[in-house]
Design a protein around this motif. Sequence first.
Motif, PDB file in Angstrom:
ATOM      1  N   GLY A  55     -34.413  -5.792 121.059  1.00  0.00           N
ATOM      2  CA  GLY A  55     -33.079  -6.036 121.608  1.00  0.00           C
ATOM      3  C   GLY A  55     -32.506  -4.895 122.408  1.00  0.00           C
ATOM      4  N   ILE A  56     -33.168  -3.724 122.392  1.00  0.00           N
ATOM      5  CA  ILE A  56     -32.736  -2.611 123.240  1.00  0.00           C
ATOM      6  C   ILE A  56     -33.751  -2.485 124.369  1.00  0.00           C
ATOM      7  CG2 ILE A  56     -32.071  -0.181 123.318  1.00  0.00           C
ATOM      8  CD1 ILE A  56     -30.386  -1.828 121.379  1.00  0.00           C
ATOM      9  N   GLN A  57     -33.318  -2.780 125.578  1.00  0.00           N
ATOM     10  CA  GLN A  57     -34.244  -2.790 126.716  1.00  0.00           C
ATOM     11  C   GLN A  57     -33.785  -1.804 127.785  1.00  0.00           C
ATOM     12  OE1 GLN A  57     -34.813  -6.823 128.055  1.00  0.00           O
ATOM     13  NE2 GLN A  57     -35.534  -7.519 126.048  1.00  0.00           N
ATOM     14  N   VAL A  58     -34.764  -1.078 128.315  1.00  0.00           N
ATOM     15  CA  VAL A  58     -34.498  -0.135 129.402  1.00  0.00           C
ATOM     16  C   VAL A  58     -35.361  -0.542 130.581  1.00  0.00           C
ATOM     17  CG1 VAL A  58     -34.610   2.259 130.156  1.00  0.00           C
ATOM     18  CG2 VAL A  58     -33.924   1.732 127.811  1.00  0.00           C
ATOM     19  N   ASN A  59     -34.720  -0.785 131.706  1.00  0.00           N
ATOM     20  CA  ASN A  59     -35.419  -1.248 132.903  1.00  0.00           C
ATOM     21  C   ASN A  59     -36.282  -2.466 132.579  1.00  0.00           C
ATOM     22  OD1 ASN A  59     -34.230   0.990 134.194  1.00  0.00           O
ATOM     23  ND2 ASN A  59     -35.933   2.295 133.574  1.00  0.00           N
ATOM     24  N   PRO A  71     -31.298   9.620 133.547  1.00  0.00           N
ATOM     25  CA  PRO A  71     -30.344   9.199 134.577  1.00  0.00           C
ATOM     26  C   PRO A  71     -30.805   7.930 135.292  1.00  0.00           C
ATOM     27  CG  PRO A  71     -30.674  11.568 134.687  1.00  0.00           C
ATOM     28  CD  PRO A  71     -31.676  11.046 133.693  1.00  0.00           C
ATOM     29  N   LEU A  72     -29.831   7.030 135.527  1.00  0.00           N
ATOM     30  CA  LEU A  72     -30.020   5.772 136.269  1.00  0.00           C
ATOM     31  C   LEU A  72     -30.868   4.735 135.533  1.00  0.00           C
ATOM     32  CD1 LEU A  72     -30.401   7.147 139.921  1.00  0.00           C
ATOM     33  CD2 LEU A  72     -28.340   6.452 138.706  1.00  0.00           C
ATOM     34  N   ASP A  73     -31.187   4.961 134.251  1.00  0.00           N
ATOM     35  CA  ASP A  73     -31.806   3.902 133.453  1.00  0.00           C
ATOM     36  C   ASP A  73     -30.858   2.700 133.388  1.00  0.00           C
ATOM     37  OD1 ASP A  73     -34.219   5.028 132.742  1.00  0.00           O
ATOM     38  OD2 ASP A  73     -33.576   5.688 130.744  1.00  0.00           O
ATOM     39  N   ASN A  74     -31.425   1.506 133.515  1.00  0.00           N
ATOM     40  CA  ASN A  74     -30.644   0.290 133.309  1.00  0.00           C
ATOM     41  C   ASN A  74     -30.850  -0.184 131.874  1.00  0.00           C
ATOM     42  OD1 ASN A  74     -29.514  -0.246 135.970  1.00  0.00           O
ATOM     43  ND2 ASN A  74     -31.629  -0.490 136.629  1.00  0.00           N
TER      44      ASN A  74
END
Length: 344
Positions: A55-59, A71-74
């Motif tokens: 449930g925790i997603q990065v990019n 920095p700038l991770d979505n």
Amino acid sequence: MEENGPQLPEEDNLHEHYSFTVDKGQAPLRIDKYLMNFIENATRSKIQAAAKYGGIQVNDEPVKSNYKVKPLDNIRVLFAHKPFEDLLVGEDMPLDIIYEDDDLLVVNKAAGIVVHPGHGNYSGTLINGLIYRFDNLPNNSSERPGLVHRIDKDTSGLLVVAKTEQAMSHLSLQFAKKTSEREYVALVWGNVEEDEGTIEGNIGRHPKNRLQNIVYLDDEAEKGKPAVTHYKVLERLGYVTLVSCKLETGRTHQIRVHMKHIGHTLFNDARYGGDAILKGTTFTKYKQFVDNCFKVLPRQALHAKTLGFKHPTTGEFMRFETPVPDDMVQCIEKWRGYSKYQEL
């Protein structure tokens, strides 16, 4: 017999609750710690549990709770249940409606009532009360029935609510074009030296605490949205000042952020540090006096006193006023007495 562990939800059954982009200047930090600053009422164990089931997603890729944000991770945060704010239920609750016709109503909101459901506040909001009493309120651009604008939970005062689609679009345009009239009364720390003035400064999210906003100036101005507040001193009360604030724009926490920016944090505004003694003496009696003021007014000293707009059907300009509520009045009276005592 071996017991099975808890059933983890499949990715197809997850629902997005938050999404945001990490600021350019963010230092590496574990994502579970990072999210603690960005999600109100979140616990680290809940965040870690969400990471376990993807449930925790990065990019757009699931990450573990020890992932270091860059920095700038979505970042997207997904839970197994739908956002509670999507499940609106009408609730029978008292509403102080000071004006109503076929197109709109004006409500005097008490301090302590949240305007619309959100994380940590899923019931007892103004919208729950409105949809119980009124059928088919039009949705605004955020799918919130009737809401043209909002005020903070612990701010009291006036709100206009649209009852038709035409009223919603007409009133929303007035707020966007800055032709509506909104005046607040605030008690702030310190002696505001100028009798009146204008505060201009773009307002955006605080880079380290997403629950606060700050003013961004000059090279960083693009991080915020333009905001303009006109203030006027109503009464000087020694270590605090009573001011009128007229909004030209309507950013989140605008008066609270702008007044803090010029060195005059709102009295008892816990989120912005106004619940500490920011001005005054070191005497124990003074500390006791301020603590008593905090008890009388257990919230930020801010009241939406005046609201004006053109009626969406008749075109008539309408102006509404509501008196400053008792908790603020009692606090102001205490300071009035204290400042007179100081002059003796």
